[in-house]
Design a protein around this motif. Structure first.
Motif, short mmCIF file in Angstrom:
data_model
loop_
_atom_site.label_atom_id
_atom_site.label_comp_id
_atom_site.label_asym_id
_atom_site.label_seq_id
_atom_site.Cartn_x
_atom_site.Cartn_y
_atom_site.Cartn_z
N ASP A 1 37.70 65.71 67.38
CA ASP A 1 38.49 65.84 66.03
C ASP A 1 37.73 66.87 65.40
O ASP A 1 36.87 67.50 65.72
CB ASP A 1 38.62 64.49 65.61
CG ASP A 1 37.05 64.07 65.25
OD1 ASP A 1 36.12 64.81 65.14
OD2 ASP A 1 37.03 62.72 64.80
N LEU A 2 38.31 66.87 64.25
CA LEU A 2 37.74 68.08 63.12
C LEU A 2 36.29 68.05 62.93
O LEU A 2 35.48 68.87 62.71
CB LEU A 2 38.64 68.24 62.12
CG LEU A 2 38.80 69.26 61.21
CD1 LEU A 2 39.43 70.62 62.26
CD2 LEU A 2 39.59 69.44 60.03
N SER B 1 43.21 79.75 58.66
CA SER B 1 44.19 78.54 59.37
C SER B 1 42.98 77.41 59.50
O SER B 1 42.44 77.01 58.93
CB SER B 1 44.89 79.28 60.19
OG SER B 1 45.96 78.34 60.45
N LEU B 2 43.18 77.23 60.71
CA LEU B 2 42.20 75.93 61.41
C LEU B 2 40.66 76.30 61.02
O LEU B 2 40.01 75.18 60.78
CB LEU B 2 42.34 75.97 63.02
CG LEU B 2 41.54 74.92 63.55
CD1 LEU B 2 41.72 73.53 63.12
CD2 LEU B 2 41.77 74.96 65.21
N TYR C 1 40.09 74.75 57.68
CA TYR C 1 39.84 73.37 58.03
C TYR C 1 38.69 73.00 58.35
O TYR C 1 37.95 72.03 57.90
CB TYR C 1 41.27 72.59 58.76
CG TYR C 1 42.69 73.08 58.29
CD1 TYR C 1 42.89 72.73 56.94
CD2 TYR C 1 43.45 73.50 59.41
CE1 TYR C 1 44.39 72.93 56.55
CE2 TYR C 1 44.73 73.80 58.67
CZ TYR C 1 45.03 73.81 57.35
OH TYR C 1 46.35 74.03 57.04
N SER D 1 44.81 79.44 54.90
CA SER D 1 44.58 77.93 55.25
C SER D 1 45.03 77.12 54.38
O SER D 1 46.00 77.54 53.49
CB SER D 1 42.81 77.85 55.57
OG SER D 1 42.66 76.52 56.14
N LEU E 1 42.39 69.94 52.83
CA LEU E 1 42.63 68.78 53.69
C LEU E 1 42.58 67.54 52.90
O LEU E 1 43.12 66.38 53.68
CB LEU E 1 41.20 68.73 54.22
CG LEU E 1 41.11 69.43 55.69
CD1 LEU E 1 39.48 69.28 56.35
CD2 LEU E 1 42.03 69.06 56.80
N TYR F 1 47.79 70.50 65.83
CA TYR F 1 48.50 69.84 64.77
C TYR F 1 47.94 68.41 64.39
O TYR F 1 48.04 68.00 63.43
CB TYR F 1 49.88 70.05 64.85
CG TYR F 1 50.37 71.50 64.24
CD1 TYR F 1 50.26 72.08 63.21
CD2 TYR F 1 50.82 72.28 65.65
CE1 TYR F 1 50.38 73.39 62.97
CE2 TYR F 1 51.29 73.62 65.19
CZ TYR F 1 51.04 74.18 64.09
OH TYR F 1 51.33 75.45 63.56
N LEU G 1 44.75 67.87 62.77
CA LEU G 1 44.82 68.18 61.53
C LEU G 1 45.28 67.03 60.65
O LEU G 1 44.84 66.53 59.58
CB LEU G 1 45.55 69.39 61.01
CG LEU G 1 46.16 69.75 59.75
CD1 LEU G 1 44.81 69.75 58.78
CD2 LEU G 1 46.84 71.14 59.65
#
Length: 270
Positions: free
Chosen positions: A73-74, A99-100, A103, A124, A127, A193, A196
């Motif tokens: 995960d992030l 972008s990512l 995050y 970006s 969050l 996605y 996110l």
């Protein structure tokens, strides 16, 4: 730049770092977006080499950081980034996330408060859960159903023309797409996605605790990124620098302007 690798339980992360760090110079940590890789920042690396110390990676499951099991995960990405920076002795980086990558930067700042010297967000978005509606999160988690019936022959040019406005920027996106092939690209996109959405649904503070530079292409048509940036700007009291003629990958469409903004921002931190 010197290449390096970091082994996790799910795969190996590849990265590149200034070989002989410049004493007293800031560190820029360059974090590409979903399905992109270190080549996204080629024109930033060329410009800033010799001016700053640089770090860039291929995020887990991207380009050279493959094969990599899609079971993270992030937060995992942010922790692995922190561990790699520890290995390389990078203590107070300026996080530059497209972008990512933006995050990942926010998850990093949430997990390691006080660690970042500055944050540059390129196309970006925030969050924090308050910025998202339930239907937007649901859509992020259902990208498989949304894109399933889009032919690869349509998805490829859509990806290139939808994220960049210039010949160089679009050519670069095609090179990213050719890295994966259809099946792997679709899996990575759907996974990204969904990752996110799950990070947003944690409803954490994701507080940005350092000076921030918000950058967004005026021709960015990737989802509602422009709307998110307007709301984000008002919430944190930080203006958005709108890049005329640039798409979602504004650092490839208008590299000179982006480099100048980053240089001015980093200079203000000194």
């Amino acid at each position: 730049m010197r290449s390096g690798s970091f082994t996790t339980n799910l795969g190996v992360i590849r990265y590149w770092v200034t070989d002989a760090p410049l004493a007293g110079k800031p560190w820029l940590v360059l974090l590409p977006g979903l399905t992109a890789d270190h080549r996204l920042f080629a024109r930033q690396i060329k410009y800033f080499t010799g001016r700053y110390n640089l770090f860039v990676w291929d995020a887990p499951a991207h380009y050279r950081s493959r094969p990599f099991e899609l079971a993270f995960d992030l937060d995992d990405m942010a922790r692995w980034l922190g561990e790699i920076l520890d290995v390389e002795g990078i203590e107070r980086p300026v996080l530059v996330g497209q972008s990512l990558g933006g995050y990942i930067s926010q998850a990093f700042m949430d997990l390691f408060p006080g660690r970042a010297e500055g944050f540059v967000s390129i196309d970006s978005a925030p969050l924090q859960k308050r910025f998202y509606s339930d239907w937007e999160l649901a859509a992020l988690k259902r990208m498989d159903a949304i894109t399933r019936y889009i032919p690869w022959s349509v998805l490829k040019p859509w990806g290139a023309w939808g994220t960049a406005t210039t010949k160089y920027g679009r050519h670069l996106v095609y090179r990213f797409l050719e890295t994966y092939g259809e099946a792997e690209y679709r899996r990575l996109m759907v996974f990204g996605y969904g990752m996110l959405a799950r990070a947003v649904e944690k409803d954490r503070a994701y507080r940005i605790d350092c000076p921030t530079l918000l950058i967004c292409g005026k021709s960015d048509h990737a989802g509602d990124v422009k709307t998110y940036n307007r709301k984000w700007s008002r919430a944190i009291g930080c203006p958005v620098h709108w890049i005329r003629g640039a798409g979602h990958n504004s650092n490839t469409d208008r590299p000179g302007e982006i480099n100048s903004l980053i240089e001015g921002f980093v200079g203000s931190l000194q």
